[in-house]
Scaffold this active site. Structure first.
Site, mmCIF file in Angstrom:
data_model
loop_
_atom_site.group_PDB
_atom_site.id
_atom_site.type_symbol
_atom_site.label_atom_id
_atom_site.label_comp_id
_atom_site.label_asym_id
_atom_site.label_seq_id
_atom_site.Cartn_x
_atom_site.Cartn_y
_atom_site.Cartn_z
ATOM 1 N NE ARG A 59 23.402 -15.796 31.119
ATOM 2 C CZ ARG A 59 22.921 -15.675 30.199
ATOM 3 N NH1 ARG A 59 22.049 -14.254 30.199
ATOM 4 N NH2 ARG A 59 22.202 -16.221 29.705
ATOM 5 C CD GLU A 96 15.800 -16.114 19.197
ATOM 6 O OE1 GLU A 96 16.535 -15.962 19.623
ATOM 7 O OE2 GLU A 96 15.142 -15.341 18.306
HETATM 8 P P1 AMP Z 1 14.188 -19.388 26.605
HETATM 9 O O1 AMP Z 1 13.947 -20.469 26.604
HETATM 10 O O2 AMP Z 1 13.237 -18.670 25.714
HETATM 11 O O3 AMP Z 1 12.735 -18.888 27.807
HETATM 12 O O4 AMP Z 1 15.046 -18.156 27.483
HETATM 13 C C1 AMP Z 1 16.125 -19.065 28.129
HETATM 14 C C2 AMP Z 1 17.309 -18.309 28.533
HETATM 15 O O5 AMP Z 1 18.224 -18.130 27.327
HETATM 16 C C3 AMP Z 1 18.034 -18.491 29.827
HETATM 17 O O6 AMP Z 1 18.466 -19.727 30.457
HETATM 18 C C4 AMP Z 1 18.139 -17.077 30.100
HETATM 19 O O7 AMP Z 1 19.313 -16.996 30.951
HETATM 20 C C5 AMP Z 1 18.628 -17.097 28.327
HETATM 21 N N1 AMP Z 1 18.018 -16.169 27.038
HETATM 22 C C6 AMP Z 1 16.937 -15.028 27.073
HETATM 23 N N2 AMP Z 1 16.378 -14.220 26.234
HETATM 24 C C7 AMP Z 1 17.669 -13.935 27.084
HETATM 25 C C8 AMP Z 1 17.833 -12.433 27.454
HETATM 26 N N3 AMP Z 1 16.859 -11.973 26.496
HETATM 27 N N4 AMP Z 1 18.674 -11.830 28.001
HETATM 28 C C9 AMP Z 1 19.038 -12.900 28.621
HETATM 29 N N5 AMP Z 1 19.016 -13.794 29.052
HETATM 30 C C10 AMP Z 1 18.466 -15.006 27.682
#
Ligand code: AMP
Length: 173
Positions: A59, A96
């Site tokens: 995205r 996670e």
């Molecule tokens: P993070 O590495 O945890 O910051 O996760 C970021 C990536 O995961 C981004 O590219 C988001 O597209 C996706 N992502 C993580 N959590 C969500 C969420 N609650 N809603 C939508 N996309 C998420």
């Protein structure tokens, strides 16, 4: 700005129980909302010497390409492992559950190149930290990490110490 927040659809328990998934497809498919969001994210960087926008699969490609077009600069792709055809640099990062890997072409960045990193959502910050790692190895000058939305309770900013972070829309979770 309230209207833009409303254009993002919340999907509880996707992809796993306990996650409030921010579905940005509802904003992207609304022409006025998409245009407003990109304008607000890009306008801040007019005439500041930005040379490229780095988009994170998948995205982040949508946000990154639209911002780059608006700024009149190129877009650089950060992809999941095994997708880029030329020689790459790679960074692993924690999810996670388990690990994942992101790659960039090793010649995508000139040392000192001024770039913005773009993604849709800042959650825990693991993904964008891996990208910052790659960009530092390639000696990019990171002007800002820019997100359409930030999940503030997940404190992703903490992982991005020393980086400028901008998010257009903030959600608690
Ligand atoms: P993070 O590495 O945890 O910051 O996760 C970021 C990536 O995961 C981004 O590219 C988001 O597209 C996706 N992502 C993580 N959590 C969500 C969420 N609650 N809603 C939508 N996309 C998420």
């Amino acid at each position: 700005m309230k209207d833009l927040k409303k254009r993002i659809r919340n999907i509880p328990d996707f992809p796993i129980k306990g996650i409030q998934f921010k579905d940005i497809t509802t904003l992207l498919s609304d022409a006025a909302a998409f245009q407003q969001a990109i304008d607000l994210m890009a306008h801040r960087h007019f005439h500041k010497g930005v040379e490229a926008v780095v988009g994170i699969e998948a995205r982040g490609f949508v946000m990154g390409a639209a911002m780059a077009y608006k700024l009149g600069v190129g877009v650089i792709l950060v992809r999941k492992a095994g997708k880029l055809p030329y020689r790459t640099v790679a960074a692993e990062y924690a999810l996670e559950y388990g690990k994942d890997k992101l790659e960039m072409h090793e010649d995508a960045i000139r040392p000192g190149m001024k770039v913005i990193v773009a993604d849709d959502v800042l959650a825990t910050g693991g993904t964008v930290s891996a990208v910052v790692d790659l960009l530092k190895r390639l000696e990019a000058d990171i002007i800002e990490c820019a997100f359409l939305a930030e999940l503030t309770d997940l404190k992703g900013r903490k992982k991005l110490k020393g980086q400028k972070v901008f998010s257009l829309l903030k959600f608690k979770e």
